[in-house]
Design a protein around this motif. Structure first.
Motif, short mmCIF file in Angstrom:
data_model
loop_
_atom_site.label_atom_id
_atom_site.label_comp_id
_atom_site.label_asym_id
_atom_site.label_seq_id
_atom_site.Cartn_x
_atom_site.Cartn_y
_atom_site.Cartn_z
N UNK A 153 0.81 -1.22 0.00
CA UNK A 153 0.00 0.00 0.00
C UNK A 153 0.84 1.27 0.00
N UNK A 154 2.01 1.21 0.59
CA UNK A 154 2.81 2.42 0.77
C UNK A 154 3.86 2.62 -0.31
N UNK A 155 3.99 1.68 -1.25
CA UNK A 155 5.08 1.76 -2.22
C UNK A 155 5.02 3.04 -3.04
N UNK A 156 3.87 3.32 -3.65
CA UNK A 156 3.78 4.45 -4.57
C UNK A 156 4.14 5.77 -3.91
N UNK A 157 3.59 6.02 -2.72
CA UNK A 157 3.87 7.29 -2.05
C UNK A 157 5.32 7.39 -1.63
N UNK A 158 5.90 6.30 -1.13
CA UNK A 158 7.31 6.34 -0.71
C UNK A 158 8.23 6.48 -1.91
N UNK A 159 7.89 5.83 -3.01
CA UNK A 159 8.73 5.91 -4.21
C UNK A 159 8.75 7.33 -4.77
N UNK A 160 7.58 7.96 -4.83
CA UNK A 160 7.50 9.31 -5.41
C UNK A 160 8.08 10.37 -4.47
N UNK A 161 8.05 10.11 -3.16
CA UNK A 161 8.55 11.11 -2.22
C UNK A 161 10.02 10.91 -1.86
N UNK A 162 10.65 9.86 -2.35
CA UNK A 162 12.06 9.63 -2.05
C UNK A 162 12.90 10.80 -2.54
N UNK A 163 13.88 11.23 -1.72
CA UNK A 163 14.63 12.44 -2.02
C UNK A 163 15.86 12.20 -2.89
N UNK A 164 16.41 10.99 -2.86
CA UNK A 164 17.61 10.74 -3.64
C UNK A 164 17.74 9.24 -3.91
N UNK A 165 18.88 8.84 -4.51
CA UNK A 165 19.09 7.43 -4.86
C UNK A 165 19.02 6.54 -3.63
N UNK A 166 19.60 7.03 -2.54
CA UNK A 166 19.61 6.25 -1.30
C UNK A 166 18.19 5.95 -0.84
#
Length: 704
Positions: A602-615
Motif C-alpha cells: 500500500x505504501x510503495x507508490x507514495x514512498x517511491x515518489x517522495x524519495x529524495x535521492x538514490x539512497x
C-alpha cells in the motif's frame, strides 16, 4: 476476477517441531504396536530385516514428495501435486483415493487402541472408544492447526520417551538364541512380509497435505520429514529387534491366532506388569498421535479439491480460525460410518495398497514437472539421482502391490474407477485447467497451460526469497535513473541499456531490441504504476539492475507494440530493468516476485515518489528495519566516513558494516579497509540502532 481464483489461505502456524511431530506421529502406530506379531508369523526372526528392507521403496517417494511440497506448498498433498502435474482427472483419482486411504488408516489406528485397552478392560466396546476419540480429535482440529500441532508435539514427545526406555533397557536383555535360523522362512516369505510392513512407514509423507500451513516450508518440510524417517527407522529396527529378542516364538506367533499386542508382551518380559502399563501408555500416545495427524491431514483433501471445483463448494469454506471446518466434519462422518459398517482392519490394508500406487504416481509427477521446462517450478529441495530415483520409485510399488494379494490390486483398480467416474460426472464440466504435462507437450510443438505457470509464480511470491538470493546486494549495486523529462518507454529503455551494457555481456542495442520485443509479447509485468522489464543472458555471473523513477510518469504505448491491444492509460512511475544469468531461472523469478511484493504494498507508490535521492529510492525496496544502505558522499553526513578505515568510524552500538559495494565489486569489510567516496555500505544492526543511524545520515538532507 473469480473469487475462486484467490481462495482464502490457511494460516502458517506449523514450525519444524510441529512438522516432525506430525510426520512421526503418523508413522509410529499400528506398524510398531500391532504388526510385528503378524509379520513374525510369516517371516520369523527376519522380521527385523523386513522392516529395514521396507525403507527402500519409501526413499524415492519421500524425496519426490519433498521436492513437490517445497515447490508447491499447498493443502491437499498428493492430490494437488498430481492435479497440477498430470491434470484434474489424475488429481481426482489421487485426491479421492488418498482421502479414503487416510480415513481408513486413521480408523484402523483408533480400532488398534481397543486391543491395548482390552489388556485391562476386556469388556469395553472398542468401537465406542474409537468413535469417542474420533470426535475428540476432530474438535481439537477445529480449534486451530497450531493447537492441533501442539497436541501432536506433546503426544510424540511422550511416545518417544517411553520407546527410548523400552529400547535402551531391552537391548541388553535380548536372547540371541531367538534369532537362530534367521532366514529360515525363505526369501519369498521375507519379500512378501517386506511388502506388508512397508505400510508402517507411509505416514511420514502425509505431512505434505498440510504444507500450506508450514512456516518456511523449504526448510521445515524436508528437515522435518527426514528427521521423522530417521526416527522411524531407529524405532522399527531396534524396537523389533528387542521384541524378537525378548518374546519367545510361541508367544509372538501363537498357533491359530496372532499376537496383536507384541510390544506389551516384550515389556512384560522386561518389567512385568509395570512394563505392560508403561507400553500401553505409549501405545495410547501413538494411536492418539496417528489419529490426530490423520484427521488433520485428511481434512485438507476435500478443501483442496473443492477449491479446484472437483468437490462441492461448501467443502472449501474456512471458519474464523482459517480451519476447513466442513472438511474436518466430512472426515469425521466417514470415520464414524466406517466404524459402524466395515471390517476396518482388512479395508485399511487394502487402502494402503492404493497408497503404494500413489507413491509411484508422485515419482511420475516429479518427472513431468522437471520435463515441463517451467522456470516457475522452483523446489527448495530437489530429489537426487534424477530421473533414476523416480524410475525406481515407480517400479518398486508395482512389484509390491501384487505381493499383497489379488484383492489389494482389485481394490486399487476400483478406486481408480471411482475417481474417473466422479470426474466425468461432476468435475469435467466445471474445470478447464490442465496440468504441467501440457508443457511437456509444448516442447514437442503442442499447447501449453498458461494458468499453471501463473499459479506457480504466485506461489514463488508467497514463498519469498531464499537466504542465498542476492536481492539486497542487487538493489544496493543498482544504477538509478531519476527521469525528469517527458520520455517514452523506449527512450527510457535506451538510457537504461547504456548503463547495463557496462556490466552485462550484451550491447545496448541488443538489450533495447530484446526488452522491447519481450514487452510487445506481454512479458513485461505492469502493475500499480510500475513495470518490470527483464531478460536472462548467457555468460553473466550475477543479476544486474537499473532502477528508474519518473515523477511525471511514463506511458507504455501497447497499441504500437501489440496492434489491436488497449493502450495502458495509467502512467508508469517506477521501472525495474532486471538482467539475470540464464543458468538460474528460479532465482530470476524469485527476484521478480520480491519486486512485485514491494510494488503491491500500500505504501510503495507514495514512498517511491517522495524519495529524495538514490539512497531513499533503494531504501524503499530494501525496507528492512535491521538493515541500512548508505552511500558515502562528501556533501552528505556520510562524508565523514570517507578516507577512514572501518575500525575508526563511529556507528551506534549493535551495528556493523556487513558489505561494501565499490563500483562493480563487492568487498568483504575488514578493520583496515579504507572507505572511499561513492562506496555503498550495507549496515546491519538492531532495529532501534538502525533507526538512529538512519536519522543521523539524513538529518541534513532537507537543506539540499
Amino acid at each position: 476476477m473469480d473469487n475462486d481464483s484467490k481462495p482464502k489461505g490457511l494460516t502458517k502456524e506449523l514450525n519444524l517441531l510441529s512438522v516432525y511431530a506430525l510426520a512421526t506421529g503418523a508413522t509410529l502406530s499400528s506398524g510398531f504396536f500391532l504388526l510385528p506379531g503378524i509379520a513374525f508369523s510369516k517371516a520369523g526372526p527376519a522380521v527385523v530385516l523386513c522392516y529395514m528392507l521396507a525403507l527402500l521403496p519409501l526413499i524415492p517417494a519421500m524425496f519426490s514428495m519433498v521436492e513437490l511440497a517445497t515447490a508447491m506448498p499447498r493443502a491437499g498433498g498428493a492430490y494437488y501435486f498430481l492435479d497440477r502435474s498430470m491434470g484434474p482427472l489424475v488429481g481426482t483419482i489421487g485426491g479421492i483415493g488418498t482421502w479414503l486411504a487416510l480415513i481408513l488408516k486413521t480408523t484402523f489406528a483408533l480400532i488398534g487402541m481397543g486391543a491395548y485397552v482390552n489388556l485391562f478392560y476386556a469388556d469395553v466396546p472398542y468401537t465406542l472408544i474409537a468413535a469417542g476419540l474420533a470426535v475428540l480429535f476432530a474438535l481439537a482440529n477445529l480449534t486451530g492447526t497450531k493447537k492441533a500441532g501442539s497436541v501432536q508435539i506433546a503426544l510424540v514427545i511422550g511416545l518417544l520417551g517411553i520407546l527410548t526406555w523400552f529400547m535402551i533397557t531391552g537391548v541388553p536383555h535380548t536372547n540371541m538364541a531367538h534369532f537362530d535360523n534367521f532366514l529360515g522362512s525363505g526369501h519369498d516369505a521375507i519379500l512378501a512380509t517386506t511388502g506388508m510392513v512397508f505400510l508402517s512407514y507411509v505416514g511420514v509423507t502425509k505431512v505434505a497435505s498440510v504444507a500450506e500451513e508450514v512456516k518456511d516450508p523449504e526448510r521445515n518440510l524436508p528437515l522435518g520429514v527426514f528427521l521423522a524417517m530417521a526416527t522411524a527407522a531407529v524405532v522399527y529396527g531396534v524396537g523389533t529387534f528387542v521384541i524378537v529378542g525378548l518374546v519367545p516364538a510361541s508367544e509372538l506367533a501363537p498357533t491359530g491366532h496372532h499376537n496383536y499386542t507384541p510390544v506389551a508382551s516384550a515389556a512384560s518380559a522386561l518389567a512385568g506388569d509395570m512394563g505392560i502399563k508403561l507400553i500401553t501408555v505409549a501405545a495410547m500416545l501413538a494411536f492418539f498421535a496417528v489419529a490426530n495427524a490423520g484427521i488433520l491431514a485428511a481434512s485438507r483433501y476435500p478443501l483442496a479439491m473443492s477449491r479446484d471445483k472437483l468437490l462441492p463448494p461448501d467443502l472449501k469454506k474456512l471458519n474464523s480460525k482459517n480451519i476447513p471446518v466442513n472438511g474436518v466434519l466430512a472426515t469425521l462422518f466417514m470415520i464414524l460410518l466406517i466404524l459402524a459398517l466395515f471390517d476396518v482392519e482388512k479395508i485399511a490394508k487394502l487402502a494402503s495398497a492404493f497408497q503404494l500406487l500413489l507413491f509411484g504416481a508422485l515419482c511420475v509427477a516429479v518427472i513431468v514437472m522437471r520435463e515441463s521446462g517451467l522456470a516457475s517450478y522452483d523446489p527448495g529441495c530437489k530429489s537426487p539421482l534424477y530421473p533414476w530415483m523416480q524410475i525406481l520409485g515407480v517400479i518398486m510399488p508395482l512389484c509390491l502391490i501384487p505381493m499383497m494379494g489379488a484383492l489389494s490390486t482389485l481394490f486399487s483398480i476400483g478406486l481408480i474407477i471411482v475417481g474417473v467416474t466422479w470426474y466425468r460426472i461432476y468435475g469435467r464440466q466445471r474445470v478447464t485447467r490442465h496440468g504441467a504435462i501440457f508443457h511437456v507437450f509444448a516442447r514437442l510443438g503442442q499447447r501449453r497451460e498458461a494458468g499453471l505457470d501463473a499459479e506457480l509464480r504466485g506461489i514463488l511470491k508467497e514463498k519469498g526469497l531464499r537466504v542465498q538470493d542476492p536481492f539486497d546486494e542487487l538493489i544496493i549495486a543498482a544504477d538509478v535513473l531519476d527521469v525528469r523529462d517527458d520520455l517514452t518507454f523506449e527512450q527510457v529503455t535506451k538510457l537504461a541499456a547504456k548503463r547495463l551494457e557496462r556490466v552485462v555481456p550484451a550491447s545496448a542495442e541488443k538489450l533495447v531490441t530484446d526488452i522491447m520485443e519481450n514487452t510487445g509479447l506481454g512479458a513485461t509485468p505492469v502493475s500499480h504504476g510500475a513495470a518490470l522489464p527483464h531478460l536472462r543472458l548467457d555468460n553473466l555471473e550475477s543479476p544486474r539492475m537499473v532502477l528508474v523513477r519518473s515523477r511525471r510518469g511514463i506511458r507504455i504505448d501497447m497499441e504500437a507494440l501489440i496492434p489491436g491491444s488497449e493502450d495502458a492509460d495509467a502512467p508508469i512511475h517506477a521501472i525495474f530493468f532486471l538482467i539475470s544469468p540464464t543458468n538460474d531461472p528460479g532465482r530470476h523469478l524469485r527476484v521478480l516476485a520480491q519486486l512485485a511484493t514491494h510494488i503491491d504494498s500500500d505504501h510503495f507508490s507514495s514512498e517511491w515518489l517522495s524519495a529524495r535521492d538514490d539512497h531513499d529510492l533503494k531504501q524503499v525496496l530494501l525496507h528492512d528495519e535491521r538493515m541500512l544502505a548508505i552511500e558515502l558522499h562528501r556533501n552528505k553526513p556520510s562524508g565523514a566516513f570517507i578516507g577512514k578505515p572501518i575500525r575508526d568510524i563511529k556507528l551506534p552500538e549493535a551495528c556493523l558494516v556487513a558489505l561494501i559495494r565499490r563500483g562493480d565489486q563487492s568487498i568483504i569489510p575488514r578493520g583496515h579497509t579504507l572507505l572511499e567516496e561513492g562506496d555503498w555500505l550495507t549496515i546491519l544492526g538492531e532495529g532501534p540502532a538502525i533507526k538512529e543511524l538512519s536519522r543521523l545520515m539524513t538529518e541534513t538532507l532537507d537543506d539540499k
